[in-house]
Design a protein around this motif. Structure first.
Motif: not given
Lengths: 612, 211
Positions: A391, A394-395, A398-399, A402-403, A406, A435, A438, A474-475, A478-479, A481, B85, B106
């Protein structure tokens, strides 16, 4: 019965035989100097016996004087040989006395042959005949004794002192063997030396009318010496038998222990090897072996190492220890371990190599299997961990993706306008490129984690290590908590380590901490990763969680393989982690925090610390 | 006095934040970007309006915590979550707490824009309702305690005579109170009064959210 002829001839013959025997011993073993000395003692005594007999059967004063002159020659050798024998065999006697005696005896011999008659008499005017042991013999009647006769007396006295001194020295060694030698050889020589000297003096000074009697007493002292030497020979024989026995025992023990023995004599270039050794190298029991055939069996890759070990052993005189493979025609390659020593002569030349060899193929195989298993487990641990990391990764991907998406959409919209804003478009393209880089980095990191490989040590900053773990988790934190706080100052010294493996360890510890927090249902959900310098020799990284800590009964077991408290855990994480840290020369341990959570600490030696 | 509707973007990834702001601006929306949930909460005032588009997984305050804090803020706004995701339990939780939508980062642009527009629309409705409620609060707040007592009877449909008997006062006094209520609140019929007082939860009823 003419006993004189029989006795003197018999004595001469016996001495001759004994002399030949010991001379032969010396010829066969040139180191046996005592035997040579004894041979000379015996042979010269034989000469003394013959000349003495000549004196006794001579018909005129001239003839008697001539025999007496010749008697001095064997006598010289006899006395010199006794002195040498005492020095060599008893290992005692004063050196200056020895040279003085030899010097005087040499002077006597020279004077003897340069005088008109012989050394003892200037002239003999008459001879007398007397009955002795059932025979009529010739003895000195009247004569003029030489002025130098006292020199012979002095030489005899010095000889007696020399032998007495040597015997006393030996006696003082207090061992049974030394005392027996002192008594037998020293005492024997001394006693019969005195007898012979006294009888000779009596004859020369005309005090008693009797024949010269050197041979009988000297024969007895010769027998005493020969007896001792014979004992030695017997003892040597017994030692040889014992040696063979102990060699058999040694071989039995060596075989039982699976050891092979081997000796290489550098002087004769011969190999001596037990059957076991031959078997290990794949030689037939009666096959001729030499350096080349043994070297030919050693694996080509290992040969330089073996040679290096031997050369260094010759240089340092220390024992060698080396492991190598042998390729035998009969079976597969086997691993042998050999240790032994080299014998070097005083000139530094190799004289002998002796060693023990042992088949360590099984250990080697076990060792390799263990290494393989460890690699597997590390890999497995990494794969399991990757599942947990999926996860996060993947995160991570995805950053940037995603950037990029967009930005591309924004560009598309800009391009559809009548006059697109080129400045903005350029900014968009730059962002997209950044990106993409990255995303590439994330993939690279994933690949590095997945790759099964050996550890590669390189200088590594602890800060990078902590940052890596932080970026990856990090992610995920966060997920779940969990507040993940990492603090590693850039002033920390560098360590030598494998970045991927150590990251894995750190990630594993942090993930464990998160699991612990999830189980604790505590309101404080925090993991702190802190690195600090420990005495400049190592860096400590502590992973502190706000969970409920580790139960005291579990604390000693958590690093055991397959020990787990998690429903879906393999129990490999901490075990593999510790293996990795220890492979870096560091330590990994756990303790409970006073605030209730668990602390995992790992230390890594710094570059300077590990270099010194 | 009121701010214009804005899309409040929150993401710890600056790059993504920039890209999304850029796109939304080109779509003609007004955006404000925040690098953390704390930064967003600190900038919100009672007059803020619009919607929030937040990354679900952020260090420090996560998306869910932001959602809870936002609901308690002076100007609650609909929230739309973006995530690396799709994670089903997380999305279920997000939706149950009233998130507008739960999209992958995405996700197709159309879907994203549709969700954002829905969120903005709902934000506007919310904003207006909040304004109306504030107005009603003000109006009902002017009533005296006696007038509130009378109103309590009016909203359940009692006649003046019944109210006078229940409160042991003159029927004429009841009429005077009702006139005052009509003047202060600006509504005459007892049915309308009942609806409004229920809307602001005057007599134990929670204000109903217009779904």
């Amino acid at each position: 019965m003419s006993y004189v002829t029989i006795l003197w001839s018999g004595a001469a013959a016996a001495a001759l035989l004994l002399g030949i025997v010991h001379a032969t011993v010396w010829l066969l073993n040139r180191q046996a100097w005592s035997n040579l000395a004894l041979a000379v003692v015996a042979l010269s005594l034989s000469g003394i016996g013959i000349t003495e007999l000549g004196m006794m059967v001579s018909q005129s004063p001239e003839e008697w004087g001539e025999w007496a002159r010749w008697c001095h020659l064997p006598l010289f050798f006899h006395i010199v040989a006794i002195v040498v024998f005492v020095r060599l065999y008893l290992g005692a006697g004063r050196r200056w006395l020895m040279w003085t005696i030899i010097g005087i005896r040499t002077a006597i011999v020279i004077a003897n042959f340069s005088s008109p008659l012989n050394f003892n008499f200037d002239s003999i005017t008459s001879v007398a005949r007397m009955h002795f042991l059932g025979e009529e013999i010739t003895v000195v009647g009247q004569g003029v004794v030489s002025h130098w006769q006292w020199l012979a007396t002095l030489a005899s006295a010095l000889l007696a002192i020399f032998v007495l001194d040597a015997a006393i020295t030996l006696w003082r060694q207090r061992t049974k063997d030394a005392r027996r030698r002192a008594l037998f050889v020293g005492g024997g020589i001394l006693l019969f030396l005195v007898l012979a000297t006294v009888s000779t003096q009596l004859v020369i000074w005309g005090i008693a009318v009797m024949p010269m009697l050197i041979t009988p007493p000297f024969l007895i002292s010769l027998v005493a010496m020969a007896y001792e030497m014979t004992r030695d020979t017997l003892r040597a024989g017994r030692l040889a038998a014992e040696l063979l026995e102990s060699q058999n025992r040694l071989e039995l023990a060596a075989n039982a222990a699976g050891l092979g023995l081997g000796v290489w004599d550098a002087r004769t270039l011969q190999f001596w090897a037990t059957q076991r050794s031959r078997g290990l190298f794949g030689f037939e029991p009666d096959e001729q072996i030499d350096v080349d055939s043994v070297a030919g069996r050693i694996h080509r890759e290992d040969f330089p190492r073996v040679r290096e070990a031997l050369i260094s052993s010759i240089g340092t005189r220390a024992r060698f220890q080396v492991q190598f493979r042998v390729c035998t025609p009969q079976s597969a390659t086997r691993w042998l371990a050999s240790h032994g020593d080299v014998v070097v002569d005083p000139h530094g030349r190799l004289t002998m190599i002796r060693g023990v060899i042992r088949d360590v193929s099984e250990q080697k195989q076990t060792q390799e299997e263990a290494e393989e298993l460890r690699r597997e487990l590390t890999h497995a641990g990494r794969v399991t961990m990757l599942g947990q990391l999926a996860s996060a990764l993947a995160h991570e991907l995805s950053q940037p993706l995603g950037a990029i998406l967009r930005n591309a959409e924004a560009a598309e919209m800009l391009l559809s306008t009548p006059s697109p804003d080129l400045v903005e478009l350029r900014a968009i393209v730059a962002d997209i490129l950044k990106d993409d880089q990255r995303a590439g980095d994330v993939i690279e990191r994933l690949r590095a984690l997945l790759k099964r490989r050996q550890m590669q040590f390189s200088p590594l900053s602890v800060e990078t290590l902590v940052k890596d773990a932080n970026t990856l988790l990090r992610a995920d934190a966060a997920a779940r908590h969990v507040a993940l706080e990492c603090c590693a100052g850039d002033a920390l010294p560098m360590v030598a380590g494998d970045r991927v493996h150590l990251s894995q360890v750190l990630i594993n510890l942090i993930l464990n901490g998160m699991d612990a927090i999830n189980e604790s249902a505590s309101s404080r959900r925090r993991i702190t990763v802190a690195a600090r310098n420990v005495e400049d020799t190592s860096v400590e990284i502590a992973v502190v969680d706000s969970g409920t800590g580790i139960a005291a009964d579990r604390l000693p077991r958590i690093f055991e393989p397959f020990y787990t408290t998690k429903a879906n855990g393999m129990g490999m994480g901490l075990s593999v982690s510790r293996t990795i840290v220890e492979a870096h020369g560091g330590r990994l341990w756990a303790e409970n925090d006073v605030d209730g959570g668990a602390i995992f600490r790992l230390t890594l030696p710094t570059l300077q610390g590990s270099a010194s | 006095m009121n701010e214009s509707p804005r899309v409040h973007l929150v993401d710890d990834d600056e790059s993504f934040l920039n890209a999304l702001s850029r796109l939304l601006r080109l779509e003609g929306l007004e955006t404000r970007a925040f690098i953390s949930a704390t930064a967003l909460l600190g900038s919100l005032g009672p007059a803020s309006r619009g919607c929030v588009v937040a990354d679900l997984e952020m260090p420090g305050m996560t998306g869910f915590e932001l959602q809870e804090r936002l609901a308690a803020a002076p100007a609650p706004m609909p929230i739309l979550f973006l995530t690396g995701y799709g994670d089903i339990p997380a999305s279920v939780r997000a939706m149950r707490h009233g998130a507008i939508d739960f999209l992958e980062k995405r996700a197709p642009k159309e879907e994203l824009m549709r969700s954002i527009r829905v969120a903005l629309e709902r934000g506007d409705q919310e904003f207006e309702r909040r304004g109306r409620l504030r107005d009603l609060d003000q109006r009902f707040g002017r009533l005296t305690p006696r007038e509130l007592e009378v109103l309590q009877h009016v909203v359940v449909g009692r006649m003046n005579k019944e109210i006078a008997a229940a409160l042991s006062i003159n029927e004429r006094t009841v009429k005077l109170h009702r006139t005052a209520i009509t003047r202060k609140v600006g509504v005459h019929s007892s049915a309308q009064l009942a609806t409004l007082s229920k809307e602001i939860g005057l007599f134990g009823n929670e204000p109903t959210l217009t779904a």
